[in-house]
Motif scaffolding. Structure first.
Motif, PDB file in Angstrom:
ATOM      1  N   LYS A 138      -6.909  -3.268   2.457  1.00  0.00           N
ATOM      2  CA  LYS A 138      -6.102  -2.275   3.168  1.00  0.00           C
ATOM      3  C   LYS A 138      -6.266  -2.442   4.679  1.00  0.00           C
ATOM      4  O   LYS A 138      -5.291  -2.403   5.430  1.00  0.00           O
ATOM      5  CB  LYS A 138      -6.502  -0.858   2.742  1.00  0.00           C
ATOM      6  N   ARG A 139      -7.490  -2.661   5.118  1.00  0.00           N
ATOM      7  CA  ARG A 139      -7.755  -2.899   6.538  1.00  0.00           C
ATOM      8  C   ARG A 139      -7.077  -4.187   6.996  1.00  0.00           C
ATOM      9  O   ARG A 139      -6.450  -4.246   8.052  1.00  0.00           O
ATOM     10  CB  ARG A 139      -9.262  -2.970   6.791  1.00  0.00           C
ATOM     11  N   SER A 186     -10.575  -1.354   0.009  1.00  0.00           N
ATOM     12  CA  SER A 186     -10.506  -0.950   1.416  1.00  0.00           C
ATOM     13  C   SER A 186     -10.458  -2.150   2.366  1.00  0.00           C
ATOM     14  O   SER A 186      -9.839  -2.084   3.433  1.00  0.00           O
ATOM     15  CB  SER A 186     -11.680  -0.028   1.771  1.00  0.00           C
ATOM     16  N   PHE A 191       0.822  -1.213   0.000  1.00  0.00           N
ATOM     17  CA  PHE A 191       0.000   0.000   0.000  1.00  0.00           C
ATOM     18  C   PHE A 191       0.854   1.261   0.000  1.00  0.00           C
ATOM     19  O   PHE A 191       0.375   2.332  -0.321  1.00  0.00           O
ATOM     20  CB  PHE A 191      -0.968  -0.013   1.191  1.00  0.00           C
ATOM     21  N   GLN A 244      -4.567  -1.883  -3.902  1.00  0.00           N
ATOM     22  CA  GLN A 244      -4.522  -0.576  -3.249  1.00  0.00           C
ATOM     23  C   GLN A 244      -5.880   0.118  -3.227  1.00  0.00           C
ATOM     24  O   GLN A 244      -6.145   0.934  -2.356  1.00  0.00           O
ATOM     25  CB  GLN A 244      -3.485   0.327  -3.929  1.00  0.00           C
TER      26      GLN A 244
END
Length: 125
Positions: free
Chosen positions: A33-34, A30, A8, A27
């Motif tokens: 990413k979490r 979400s 990321f 990327q």
């Protein structure tokens, strides 16, 4: 290395061409990413960067994960060897050293009590 350690934080335009599309997709997700923030690298790549969805990134991660695993084992083995083959025990042959290291690194433990019970003493007449 940067791509593996922080997908990321890596600029997709500077990444190798074969990873760019997969990296952009990761990327912009979400949930991934979490997951990256909440899990270690092994869990993240094992559960969220699967080979069916991200074949190139998954293969890249497997190379790095196996590298660190084997480096750890190798380092552990050399540390044990250093402890075993000290100045006072420098006359050990390679065969003896190999056997000692095999025992030291084995996850199988000997059941001494059971082995002793199976052993029969020889009676002299």
């Amino acid at each position: 290395m940067e791509l593996f350690a922080d997908p990321f934080g890596t600029d997709a335009t500077n990444a190798p061409e074969m990873f760019q599309l997969e990296l952009i997709e990761i990327q912009n997700n979400s949930e991934r990413k979490r997951a990256f923030a909440e899990h270690d690298l092994l869990t993240f790549y094992g559960q969220y960067v699967t080979s069916d969805l991200f074949p190139d990134l998954s293969q890249h991660a497997l190379r790095f994960l196996s590298l660190f695993g084997s480096t750890y084992c190798c380092g552990q083995l050399f540390s044990m060897m250093k402890n075993v083959k000290s100045k006072s025990r420098s006359l050990l042959t390679d065969t003896h050293l190999s056997g000692i290291l095999r025992i030291a690194t084995s996850s199988v433990r000997a059941d001494i009590d059971s082995l002793c019970k199976q052993k029969q003493s020889q009676i002299s007449h």
